[in-house]
Write an enzyme that holds these catalytic residues in place. Structure first.
Site, short mmCIF file in Angstrom:
data_model
loop_
_atom_site.label_atom_id
_atom_site.label_comp_id
_atom_site.label_asym_id
_atom_site.label_seq_id
_atom_site.Cartn_x
_atom_site.Cartn_y
_atom_site.Cartn_z
N PRO A 161 0.80 -1.23 0.00
CA PRO A 161 0.00 0.00 0.00
C PRO A 161 0.83 1.28 0.00
CG PRO A 161 0.08 -0.89 2.21
CD PRO A 161 0.85 -1.86 1.33
N GLU A 168 2.69 -4.85 5.64
CA GLU A 168 2.78 -3.81 6.66
C GLU A 168 4.20 -3.31 6.88
OE1 GLU A 168 1.05 -5.60 10.08
OE2 GLU A 168 -0.99 -5.70 9.23
N ASP A 224 8.79 -2.79 -8.79
CA ASP A 224 9.84 -3.79 -8.91
C ASP A 224 10.33 -4.29 -7.55
OD1 ASP A 224 9.80 -3.76 -11.67
OD2 ASP A 224 11.30 -2.17 -11.83
#
Length: 541
Positions: free
Chosen positions: A136, A168, A194
């Site tokens: 994220p 996370e 990547d």
């Protein structure tokens, strides 16, 4: 009306079905795996879809507008089915499109739906269950949104079940892959750039070697191939691997390659220092210019993707060069050359033949004996950049990449040596990476196709590096291409697929087709494919 094929002809289903407000002759050639129809509008244009590129087939209902116009009130309730399929566009982009056929005969509608679904069930290469990792924080922090809005609906349409993990922290995906029951999945998907792909790749390869009892710290150990494919949904700052294997960095295109079950083998390079495993690499190993850019940009992560432009300009102005020794084994098993004009494409002949020749050679004399018998070449000098690439490293800014003729799965890497030169000459070389001119056509640039290499910096040699000692014992007298002069004392940093390596003295070995991607390589010109398929449809219809 359904037509029965004549005796001796391949099994075909041919019917006159409704398409919009008109009728169209629709053909399903089950032996050739092709669905074709004539569009009632657009001048009777021929439309065709290979069954391998059909995403899903669903029973459906016509919309209210279609049912209330024309002759619908005079007919019985129509029965319809919708075919979702891949539509290829320019620049290797894929779209998900759909077409709805209808008829008043319920049995005929069911026959078509059943026949199409049976053909889809025969596509054994398609994944049914996937493990998805989403970064994220990568790129513009859009990974979660891209997956939920663009990718997840397509997976659901194709009846693919997923287990999603939102990472996370760094190495979350890598560590998790050592713990999960990987055998219950048909593939692993990474949503990010990547760096995210590299993390998943290290987890999968490491897990496979651990389960097989292979010591990754042994640079000569024959690694076990990974049978589980990796899918890449591009959502990072750089998506070099995706661009070089699919031809575009587009989440929908990549998702469709995963759904249809494409498979592209990929070479992987292992990097060691003093019999200690450091990293795996699939795209760029860069020392000097690209290493310095990465090292400087890491201090400026707050700038976002712009940090690469800033650090690149700053590194170019500094014009640092580094003295060292590089030794390598030429890849004699490969059929191609770095100076070839032909690039690696879907179903690449060079990759297939090179892999077969390498396998036969290793079977005949063994991996260790082969490495001992093969000759080594040694070059000592002052370098602005040392780059080793397993693929072209193409990206939107450099459409042909650092080495346009590099192959994805031929068991070799292209080693590019850029010697000390003027800033102007180096700028000319860099500029050619962005256009169609030959970036190797300079007296200060050398390129070799290799299967392994070692590098030791001058500073490491002076400090008595083990790798340097091994090199001196093995090779004896080194060739000198330039007279001795003052050079930089400090070492550069190796850029390994966008991550820094602590050691400048490294040993690299290419492992042929160690892993597989949900991709098919970059396809040839779509116009040529369209012309071929058009003639096939004319014959079919």
């Amino acid at each position: 009306m359904e037509r029965q094929p004549p005796a001796g002809r391949p099994p075909r289903l041919v019917s006159s079905l409704g398409l919009g407000q008109r009728c169209s002759e629709v053909t399903l050639d089950q032996e050739r795996g092709l669905l074709a129809w004539r569009h009632p509008r657009r001048g009777g244009e021929n439309c065709f879809v290979p069954t391998s590129e059909i995403i899903a087939v669903e029973e459906s209902e016509l919309n209210k507008k279609q049912r209330n116009t024309g002759k619908w009130h005079k007919l019985a309730k129509p029965h319809a089915f919708t075919v979702y399929y891949v539509k290829k566009a320019r620049n290797h982009r894929w779209w998900c499109r759909d077409v709805t056929f209808w008829c008043v005969d319920e049995n005929l509608c069911n026959q078509w739906t059943r026949a199409l679904k049976e053909l889809l069930e025969m596509q054994k290469c398609r994944p049914k269950r996937l493990l998805v990792y989403i970064n994220p924080y990568g790129g513009k922090r859009q990974g979660k949104r891209i997956y939920e809005q663009k990718v997840a609906p397509l997976f659901s349409l194709a009846s693919i079940s997923t287990d999603v993990v939102i990472t996370e922290h760094a190495n979350h995906a890598k560590d998790n892959l050592f713990e999960v029951n990987i055998n219950k999945y048909d593939g692993v998907v990474c949503v990010g750039g990547d760096g995210m792909f590299s993390e998943v790749m290290h987890g999968l390869i490491g897990r496979m070697q651990k389960d097989s009892g292979i010591d990754q710290n042994n640079p000569k150990a024959p690694l076990v191939q990974c049978n589980i494919r990796i899918g890449i949904i591009p959502a990072g700052s750089t998506d070099c691997v995706c661009y070089s294997t699919v031809g575009i960095s587009d989440p929908v295109t990549s998702a469709l390659h995963i759904i249809v079950g494409d498979s592209q083998p990929l070479d992987v390079s292992s990097v060691h220092h003093n019999n200690t495993f450091l990293k795996y690499s699939v795209s760029l190993l860069g020392y000097g210019f690209y290493g310095d850019i990465l090292k400087d940009s890491e201090k400026k992560r707050w700038m976002g993707p712009m940090r690469y432009d800033y650090s690149g300009f700053k590194t170019f102005l500094s014009h640092h060069y580094y003295e060292g020794t590089i030794s390598f084994q030429p890849a004699k098993h490969t059929l191609g050359s770095p100076r070839d004009k032909d690039s690696c494409r879907t179903g690449c002949y060079i990759c297939k033949e090179s892999e077969q020749q390498l396998a036969e050679k290793q079977k005949k004399c063994g991996l260790k004996n082969e490495e001992d018998e093969e000759e080594w070449k040694v070059i000592k000098g002052k370098f602005l950049a040392i780059n080793a690439v397993n693929m072209s490293c193409a990206c939107p800014r450099s459409p042909k990449g650092l080495s346009p003729a590099a192959h994805l799965a031929d068991g070799s890497a292209d080693l590019i040596l850029v010697r000390k030169c003027s800033r102007f000459d180096f700028l000319r070389h860099l500029f050619r990476n962005t256009n169609r001119d030959d970036q190797f056509d300079f007296s200060f640039v050398d390129v070799y196709r290799v299967k392994s290499f070692q590098f030791t910096s001058k500073l490491s040699e002076d400090n008595g590096s083990n790798v340097a000692d091994i090199g001196k014992k093995r090779f004896g007298q080194f060739c000198r291409d330039h007279p001795a002069c003052c050079c930089n004392i400090a070492d550069s940093t190796w850029n390994c697929d966008g991550e820094t390596l602590d050691s400048s003295a490294i040993e690299v070995r290419v492992h042929c087709q160690l892993m597989k991607l949900f991709a098919r390589g970059i396809e040839e010109n779509c116009k040529d494919e369209a012309a071929y398929s058009h003639s096939s449809i004319e014959h079919l219809l």
